[in-house]
Design an enzyme around this catalytic site. Structure first.
Site, PDB file in Angstrom:
ATOM      1  N   GLU A 111      39.885  17.973  53.646  1.00 43.37           N
ATOM      2  CA  GLU A 111      39.968  17.494  55.132  1.00 43.37           C
ATOM      3  C   GLU A 111      40.349  15.829  54.945  1.00 43.37           C
ATOM      4  O   GLU A 111      40.944  15.609  55.811  1.00 43.37           O
ATOM      5  CB  GLU A 111      38.385  17.537  55.612  1.00 43.37           C
ATOM      6  CG  GLU A 111      38.467  17.368  57.051  1.00 43.37           C
ATOM      7  CD  GLU A 111      37.350  17.679  57.930  1.00 43.37           C
ATOM      8  OE1 GLU A 111      37.027  16.788  58.807  1.00 43.37           O
ATOM      9  OE2 GLU A 111      36.733  18.502  57.622  1.00 43.37           O
ATOM     10  N   ARG A 159      39.179  28.990  41.147  1.00 44.92           N
ATOM     11  CA  ARG A 159      38.730  28.684  39.743  1.00 44.92           C
ATOM     12  C   ARG A 159      37.591  27.475  39.932  1.00 44.92           C
ATOM     13  O   ARG A 159      37.776  26.493  40.517  1.00 44.92           O
ATOM     14  CB  ARG A 159      39.986  28.305  39.174  1.00 44.92           C
ATOM     15  CG  ARG A 159      39.874  27.827  37.530  1.00 44.92           C
ATOM     16  CD  ARG A 159      40.855  27.485  36.969  1.00 44.92           C
ATOM     17  NE  ARG A 159      41.370  28.675  36.357  1.00 44.92           N
ATOM     18  CZ  ARG A 159      42.589  29.189  36.777  1.00 44.92           C
ATOM     19  NH1 ARG A 159      43.642  28.465  37.584  1.00 44.92           N
ATOM     20  NH2 ARG A 159      42.991  30.148  36.152  1.00 44.92           N
TER      21      ARG A 159
END
Length: 142
Positions: free
Chosen positions: A64, A93
């Site tokens: 963000e 991951r």
């Protein structure tokens, strides 16, 4: 506009970034143009979850941030602000230490919203997280 190691260009010179989430998580903007924003964040005590891996919320905060910074660089800074409206993320991951790098590219540059594609990778260019963020463009209230 390309900024290297310049963490104070986003809002104003009087903002103390160390006292924000940006500073608390160790984020650093390494590139900022109208078509690409790149930032790094260390994986360490401030960004790990209880079991020792990079916290998904830290990845989302980084995503963000780059989307908001990218939008802010494209708007009328005197009269407008960029605010996150919606974000999603897929954590691909895990990562226990080192540095992650977010690369944001705009999918849509509108008058009232911008949509960004963000990919977060590790030092070996392995994909850690993918995200899409919609940033609203609102009037600055004085």
């Amino acid at each position: 506009m390309n900024h290297t190691q310049d963490n104070h260009f986003m809002l104003s010179e009087d903002v103390d970034y160390d006292q924000t989430m940006f500073g608390a998580l160790g984020m650093r903007i390494t590139e900022c143009t109208g078509d690409r924003v790149v930032a790094t964040m260390p994986v360490g005590p401030a960004t790990r979850q209880y079991f020792g891996a990079l916290h998904g919320g830290a990845s989302v905060a980084l995503a963000e941030t780059v989307a908001s910074v990218g939008t802010y660089q494209l708007i009328d800074k005197e009269n407008q602000l960029a605010v996150g409206m919606e974000i999603n993320a897929n954590h691909i991951r895990s990562k226990r230490d080192g540095i992650v790098t977010a690369v944001a590219t705009p999918l849509h540059k509108g008058r009232t919203t911008m949509v960004w594609d963000i990919k977060i990778s590790d030092e070996d260019d392995r994909l850690i997280c993918v995200s899409r963020c919609t940033v609203g463009i609102i009037p600055r209230v004085r």
